[in-house]
Design a protein around this motif. Structure first.
Motif, short mmCIF file in Angstrom:
data_model
loop_
_atom_site.label_atom_id
_atom_site.label_comp_id
_atom_site.label_asym_id
_atom_site.label_seq_id
_atom_site.Cartn_x
_atom_site.Cartn_y
_atom_site.Cartn_z
N GLU A 79 0.81 -1.22 0.00
CA GLU A 79 0.00 0.00 0.00
C GLU A 79 0.85 1.27 0.00
OE1 GLU A 79 -3.31 2.37 -0.23
OE2 GLU A 79 -3.12 0.20 -0.52
N GLU A 80 1.91 1.27 0.78
CA GLU A 80 2.76 2.47 0.86
C GLU A 80 3.41 2.75 -0.50
OE1 GLU A 80 6.74 4.12 3.21
OE2 GLU A 80 5.67 2.36 3.97
N GLY A 81 3.93 1.69 -1.14
CA GLY A 81 4.55 1.86 -2.44
C GLY A 81 3.55 2.28 -3.49
N PHE A 82 2.37 1.70 -3.44
CA PHE A 82 1.32 2.04 -4.41
C PHE A 82 0.93 3.51 -4.28
CE2 PHE A 82 -3.25 2.47 -5.33
CZ PHE A 82 -3.23 2.19 -6.69
N GLN A 83 0.75 3.99 -3.08
CA GLN A 83 0.38 5.39 -2.86
C GLN A 83 1.49 6.33 -3.33
OE1 GLN A 83 -2.55 6.60 -2.09
NE2 GLN A 83 -3.43 4.54 -1.84
N ARG A 84 2.74 5.90 -3.16
CA ARG A 84 3.85 6.72 -3.65
C ARG A 84 3.83 6.78 -5.18
NH1 ARG A 84 9.47 5.12 -3.31
NH2 ARG A 84 8.81 3.64 -1.69
N GLY A 85 3.46 5.65 -5.81
CA GLY A 85 3.34 5.65 -7.26
C GLY A 85 2.28 6.62 -7.75
N LEU A 86 1.13 6.59 -7.09
CA LEU A 86 0.06 7.53 -7.45
C LEU A 86 0.52 8.98 -7.27
CD1 LEU A 86 -3.24 6.05 -5.95
CD2 LEU A 86 -2.76 6.54 -8.35
N ALA A 87 1.24 9.23 -6.19
CA ALA A 87 1.73 10.59 -5.93
C ALA A 87 2.71 11.03 -7.01
CB ALA A 87 2.39 10.64 -4.54
N MET A 88 3.55 10.11 -7.49
CA MET A 88 4.50 10.44 -8.55
C MET A 88 3.77 10.79 -9.85
SD MET A 88 7.74 10.50 -7.88
CE MET A 88 8.88 10.00 -6.57
N LEU A 89 2.73 10.05 -10.17
CA LEU A 89 1.96 10.34 -11.38
C LEU A 89 1.36 11.75 -11.29
CD1 LEU A 89 0.19 6.88 -11.79
CD2 LEU A 89 1.87 7.87 -13.37
N LYS A 90 0.87 12.12 -10.12
CA LYS A 90 0.32 13.47 -9.94
C LYS A 90 1.41 14.53 -9.98
CE LYS A 90 -3.59 11.77 -7.21
NZ LYS A 90 -4.22 11.71 -5.86
N MET A 91 2.56 14.23 -9.36
CA MET A 91 3.66 15.18 -9.33
C MET A 91 4.14 15.53 -10.74
SD MET A 91 7.45 14.75 -7.60
CE MET A 91 6.75 14.27 -6.02
N PHE A 92 4.19 14.52 -11.60
CA PHE A 92 4.65 14.75 -12.97
C PHE A 92 3.50 15.12 -13.92
CE2 PHE A 92 8.33 12.65 -11.24
CZ PHE A 92 9.40 13.16 -11.96
N LYS A 93 2.32 15.38 -13.33
CA LYS A 93 1.14 15.84 -14.08
C LYS A 93 0.76 14.88 -15.22
CE LYS A 93 1.69 20.76 -13.05
NZ LYS A 93 2.66 20.57 -11.96
N ILE A 94 0.87 13.57 -14.92
CA ILE A 94 0.49 12.55 -15.90
C ILE A 94 -1.00 12.23 -15.70
CG2 ILE A 94 0.87 10.15 -16.62
CD1 ILE A 94 3.80 10.50 -15.66
N ASP A 95 -1.76 12.28 -16.79
CA ASP A 95 -3.21 12.13 -16.72
C ASP A 95 -3.69 10.72 -17.07
OD1 ASP A 95 -3.57 14.96 -16.22
OD2 ASP A 95 -3.10 15.26 -18.34
N GLY A 96 -2.86 9.94 -17.73
CA GLY A 96 -3.22 8.58 -18.12
C GLY A 96 -1.96 7.78 -18.34
N LEU A 97 -2.07 6.45 -18.26
CA LEU A 97 -0.89 5.60 -18.32
C LEU A 97 -1.11 4.40 -19.23
CD1 LEU A 97 1.98 4.99 -17.11
CD2 LEU A 97 0.80 3.66 -15.34
N VAL A 98 -0.11 4.11 -20.05
CA VAL A 98 -0.09 2.88 -20.86
C VAL A 98 0.94 1.95 -20.25
CG1 VAL A 98 0.33 1.88 -23.13
CG2 VAL A 98 -0.78 4.12 -22.95
N VAL A 99 0.50 0.76 -19.88
CA VAL A 99 1.38 -0.25 -19.28
C VAL A 99 1.55 -1.39 -20.26
CG1 VAL A 99 1.60 -1.97 -17.44
CG2 VAL A 99 0.71 0.31 -16.92
N ILE A 100 2.81 -1.70 -20.60
CA ILE A 100 3.12 -2.78 -21.54
C ILE A 100 3.79 -3.91 -20.75
CG2 ILE A 100 4.25 -3.39 -23.71
CD1 ILE A 100 4.46 -0.36 -24.30
#
Length: 319
Positions: A79-100
């Motif tokens: 959970e802690e790592g997941f929340q940090r990932g979400l925070a990074m996406l917001k910090m870098f102003k990323i609105d959507g993600l493509v996962v390969i």
């Protein structure tokens, strides 16, 4: 949707670069910015994120591996790592993600989607082990590598009159062995989805010997068991000289085939189209040469089964 991110996660597969290139250029064509996330979810947690331009993805479509590199990240599952990932996406102003990536990567994408972050999954794995799509990105190249290896091994196998067991990748899914065996004219394929009758297999080898056949090729998926134990069984039952070849990571690398370059390009562009259209939590794939998308939870819940028609055909043609 102003900026999208793209990452590759888990095992690499040929064609990932074609998909990355398509994501970047389709997004830019539609007026979006693109952020490349290096080393998968691990790089996301560490903020290893850089802007990607048209030039960033030049001269990569023919290259194996992934320019974004990849890693496995257990921390993102917590959970802690997941929340940090979400925070990074917001910090870098990323609105959507493509996962390969494969099913593990898709589980991470699903979790993001469940948390309300728009995410699209592209099936990048040589194992062809995702049930919702006919083919995964990298499977065709891995298959080509295996068939070429069969040809090379057959030359020396014929010269010495040997039986050759060729171990290929596939812990839970035997598609590389199954399709490789059919395309390479193997006497048998041994896959984890079905029990193999060793007496029947050995009779096939002996029948071939009686009609003057100089060699026998057996494709074995790594998830079945130890190839040297299978070799000992065949040797004791037939008296044949049996050798084992393990292809290993050769299957993961190399120049992607035209089919994988085309598939990667189509999937990458389609993923961007899905995000622009406001879709999220989707897994995209191909069926009947048509691109499809389904809920990523459904994609992960579907059970992959082997192609019984292909297996039976390979068995019949090996008489």
């Amino acid at each position: 949707m102003k900026k999208i991110g793209v990452l590759t996660s888990g095992g690499d597969s040929p064609g990932m670069n074609a998909a990355i290139r398509a994501v970047v250029r389709t997004a830019i064509y539609n007026g979006l910015e693109v952020a490349g996330i290096y080393r998968g979810y691990q790089g996301l947690l560490e903020g290893d994120i850089e802007p990607l331009t048209v030039s960033s993805v030049g001269d990569i479509i023919h290259r194996g591996g992934t320019m974004l590199r990849t890693a496995r990240c257990l921390e993102f599952k917590e959970e802690e790592g997941f929340q940090r990932g979400l925070a990074m996406l917001k910090m870098f102003k990323i609105d959507g993600l493509v996962v390969i990536g494969g099913d593990g990567s898709f589980n991470g994408a699903k979790r993001l989607a469940d948390a309300g972050f728009p995410t699209i999954g592209i099936p990048g794995t040589i194992d062809n082990d995702l049930a919702y799509t006919e083919f995964t990105l990298g499977f065709d190249t891995a298959l080509t590598t295996v068939v070429n290896a069969i040809g090379n091994i057959r030359d020396t196998s014929s010269s010495h009159g040997r039986v050759n067991i060729i171990e290929v990748m596939g812990r839970h899914c035997g598609d590389i062995a199954l399709y490789g065996g059919l395309a390479g004219g193997a006497e048998a394929v041994i896959i984890p989805e079905i029990d193999t009758d060793m007496d029947d297999l050995c009779q096939t080898i002996l029948r071939g010997k009686k009609r003057g056949k100089l060699h026998s090729i057996i494709l074995l998926a790594e998830g079945v068991g130890k190839p040297y134990e299978v070799a000992e069984q065949i040797k004791s039952k037939t008296g044949s000289d049996v050798k084992v070849s393990v292809i290993g990571y050769l299957q993961r690398g190399g120049t992607p085939t035209p089919s994988d370059r085309i598939l990667g390009s189509r999937l990458g562009a389609y993923a961007v189209d899905q995000l622009i259209a406001g879709k999220a939590g989707r897994a995209i794939g191909i069926k009947g040469n048509q691109l499809v998308d389904i809920d990523i939870s459904e994609a992960l819940s579907m059970k992959k089964d082997y192609d019984k028609e292909i297996y039976e055909l390979a068995r019949i043609l090996a008489i």
